[in-house]
Design a protein around this motif. Structure first.
Motif, mmCIF file in Angstrom:
data_model
loop_
_atom_site.group_PDB
_atom_site.id
_atom_site.type_symbol
_atom_site.label_atom_id
_atom_site.label_comp_id
_atom_site.label_asym_id
_atom_site.label_seq_id
_atom_site.Cartn_x
_atom_site.Cartn_y
_atom_site.Cartn_z
ATOM 1 N N PRO A 1 0.817 -1.217 0.000
ATOM 2 C CA PRO A 1 0.000 0.000 0.000
ATOM 3 C C PRO A 1 0.846 1.261 0.000
ATOM 4 N N LEU A 2 0.223 2.354 -0.436
ATOM 5 C CA LEU A 2 0.855 3.655 -0.294
ATOM 6 C C LEU A 2 0.967 3.989 1.197
ATOM 7 N N PRO A 3 1.978 4.747 1.606
ATOM 8 C CA PRO A 3 2.173 5.056 3.029
ATOM 9 C C PRO A 3 1.202 6.130 3.529
ATOM 10 N N ASP B 1 -6.419 11.327 6.897
ATOM 11 C CA ASP B 1 -5.472 10.422 7.539
ATOM 12 C C ASP B 1 -5.310 10.771 9.016
ATOM 13 N N VAL B 2 -4.465 9.998 9.718
ATOM 14 C CA VAL B 2 -4.328 10.159 11.162
ATOM 15 C C VAL B 2 -3.692 11.487 11.544
ATOM 16 N N ASP B 3 -3.095 12.180 10.591
ATOM 17 C CA ASP B 3 -2.507 13.492 10.856
ATOM 18 C C ASP B 3 -3.405 14.640 10.407
ATOM 19 N N GLY B 4 -4.625 14.285 9.949
ATOM 20 C CA GLY B 4 -5.562 15.324 9.551
ATOM 21 C C GLY B 4 -5.452 15.758 8.107
ATOM 22 N N ARG B 5 -4.588 15.134 7.319
ATOM 23 C CA ARG B 5 -4.477 15.476 5.894
ATOM 24 C C ARG B 5 -5.639 14.859 5.131
ATOM 25 N N ARG B 6 -6.179 15.599 4.164
ATOM 26 C CA ARG B 6 -7.315 15.125 3.386
ATOM 27 C C ARG B 6 -6.870 14.702 1.995
ATOM 28 N N TYR B 7 -7.527 13.669 1.466
ATOM 29 C CA TYR B 7 -7.200 13.122 0.158
ATOM 30 C C TYR B 7 -8.487 12.886 -0.624
ATOM 31 N N LEU B 8 -8.454 13.212 -1.902
ATOM 32 C CA LEU B 8 -9.557 12.879 -2.799
ATOM 33 C C LEU B 8 -9.406 11.426 -3.214
ATOM 34 N N ALA C 1 3.968 7.583 -9.916
ATOM 35 C CA ALA C 1 2.913 8.559 -10.185
ATOM 36 C C ALA C 1 1.903 8.590 -9.048
ATOM 37 N N CYS C 2 1.521 7.418 -8.537
ATOM 38 C CA CYS C 2 0.550 7.358 -7.436
ATOM 39 C C CYS C 2 1.126 7.945 -6.148
ATOM 40 N N GLU C 3 2.424 7.731 -5.915
ATOM 41 C CA GLU C 3 3.056 8.330 -4.737
ATOM 42 C C GLU C 3 3.061 9.846 -4.841
ATOM 43 N N VAL D 1 -4.297 13.289 -3.754
ATOM 44 C CA VAL D 1 -5.168 12.472 -4.607
ATOM 45 C C VAL D 1 -4.693 11.025 -4.519
ATOM 46 N N LEU D 2 -5.610 10.094 -4.239
ATOM 47 C CA LEU D 2 -5.254 8.691 -4.113
ATOM 48 C C LEU D 2 -5.729 7.901 -5.321
ATOM 49 N N ALA D 3 -4.811 7.186 -5.956
ATOM 50 C CA ALA D 3 -5.107 6.332 -7.107
ATOM 51 C C ALA D 3 -4.284 5.061 -6.963
ATOM 52 N N LYS D 4 -4.407 4.148 -7.941
ATOM 53 C CA LYS D 4 -3.724 2.857 -7.846
ATOM 54 C C LYS D 4 -3.064 2.517 -9.164
ATOM 55 N N ASP D 5 -1.823 2.059 -9.064
ATOM 56 C CA ASP D 5 -1.093 1.625 -10.248
ATOM 57 C C ASP D 5 -1.388 0.159 -10.555
ATOM 58 N N THR D 6 -1.112 -0.241 -11.769
ATOM 59 C CA THR D 6 -1.215 -1.636 -12.172
ATOM 60 C C THR D 6 -0.328 -1.846 -13.391
#
Length: 404
Positions: A25-27, A40-47, A359-361, A368-373
């Motif tokens: 997984p991404l960190p 996340d646990v530090d309060g950062r928001r992600y789409l 790119a996902c990192e 922005v959260l996405a997934k590589d393949t």
């Protein structure tokens, strides 16, 4: 205030220390979510542009689905299929009507639905078609992803999923995806089914050539073979229609459903088919302790009702065009391929520029959260509740990543 030991680096280390490494997984360590956004646990928001591989089509914590879950939790959560509960018939009837089929067989996970479809097709082949005992064969496609059980990986062409898990289950013939001539040639007197994803998600949102799915439907009808559509990722509004098959007016003999059916709350899957197919099963021949449990059915009923309005299919189709326009504008600017169907996209990054993982990192660093393949390809599958502005935000952040 969040305790230091729960902050992102420590939580990531703990996960790596105590968990088998079957995922990379991404960190990012998520603690809450709402709609299309994660925190996340530090309060950062992600789409969220993955939506749990389409399990969160209706977004995180959709109020109607959460209310159904809460109400059911206060009443009844599990009986097993040894008894009938008061949510079961409504779920099966409403999902059958949505699919245009006679019967529904509820299970839990997508892989269970696929295994169920395989078992039903084989039994139908022996009892209805008259295939000789032990000779049933199912035609599948290269690049498929139907799950990771031992039977399913037996016909995978992805060596990461398949290697070192043998001996492999026989009874499958693999043909190139999108090649109707090869599929037709592979069908013989022992073929009981063709099992396909109408769009191959894990492969990078690969859409087959126009006319392919109608051709598969026709040859299956002519040769007395079941057409099984794995709509676990592509179904339930993701592509701008209830099912991806709908785009070409194709009705399979069997739908395999999952992911979004549980509303992002509980695992729910199902097989939908007519009585002449699913009717081959008799008591004791297939089952699941948790399949069709009261909590799952209560949530899934509301999922089906959300889909019955057509609102989410329309949103996916309309917003998907906005997503397509934005992504196609990046062709030649770091992207070398774009495939979009509804709110589902596969993007091929110039491999000389960066890998899909990188790119996902970089996207995650920009919220922005996405997934590589498969190397340099990434997938976008945002919740269907995403807005125009949020789509534009995701595309803009991708453009920044590609620009370096």
């Amino acid at each position: 205030m969040v305790d230091d030991k729960l902050r992102t680096p420590g939580a990531v280390r703990d996960a790596e220390r105590w968990t088998a490494h079957n995922y990379h997984p991404l960190p990012v360590v998520i603690s809450s979510a709402e709609g299309a956004w994660l925190t996340d646990v530090d309060g950062r928001r992600y789409l969220d542009c993955l939506a749990g591989y389409s399990a969160l089509n209706f977004g995180h914590r959709h109020p109607q689905l959460i209310a159904a879950a809460h109400a059911q939790l206060d009443r009844l959560t599990l009986t097993s299929r040894a008894f009938i509960h008061d949510q079961f018939a409504d779920f099966c009837r409403e999902l059958a009507e949505l699919c245009g089929k006679d019967l529904v067989l509820p299970m839990n996970t997508g892989a269970e639905a696929v295994e169920t479809g395989i078992k039903v097709a084989r039994k139908w082949g022996y009892q209805v078609k008259g295939v000789a005992a032990g000779q049933a064969n199912i035609v599948v496609a290269e690049g498929n992803f139907h799950g990771r059980t031992t039977t399913i990986v037996s016909f995978s062409t992805d060596e990461d999923a398949r290697a070192d898990f043998g001996p492999y289950t026989p009874g499958f013939t693999v043909v190139p995806y999108g090649d109707l001539d090869a599929l037709t040639a592979a069908i013989n007197e022992n073929t009981v089914a063709v099992l396909l994803e109408p769009i191959q998600g894990e492969q990078g949102v690969v859409v087959p050539p126009e006319g392919y799915l109608p051709g598969v439907r026709q040859v299956c009808t002519e040769r007395n073979v079941l057409f099984i559509a794995d709509e676990i990722q592509s179904g339930l509004g993701r592509t701008g229609a209830t099912f991806a098959c709908d785009h070409e007016g194709v009705v399979p003999d069997m739908y395999l459903l999952g992911k979004a059916l549980g509303g992002g709350i509980v695992p729910v899957s199902a097989v939908a088919a007519n009585a002449d197919v699913l009717g081959v099963l008799k008591p004791g021949q297939h089952g699941s302790t948790f399949g069709g449990n009261p909590l799952a059915c209560a949530v899934a009923i509301e999922v089906v009702r959300l889909l019955a309005t057509g609102e989410f299919q329309r949103r996916s189709a309309e917003l998907g065009e906005r997503l397509r326009a934005g992504l196609e504008g990046l062709l030649g600017k770091g992207l070398v391929g774009v495939r979009v169907r509804g709110l589902w996209a596969g993007l091929d990054i110039d491999p000389a520029l960066m890998s899909g993982r990188e790119a996902c990192e970089r996207l995650a660093a920009r919220g922005v959260l996405a997934k590589d393949t498969h190397g340099s390809t990434i997938r976008l599958a945002p919740p269907l509740v995403i807005t125009e502005e949020e789509i534009d935000l995701a595309v803009a952040q991708l453009a920044e990543v590609l620009a370096g």
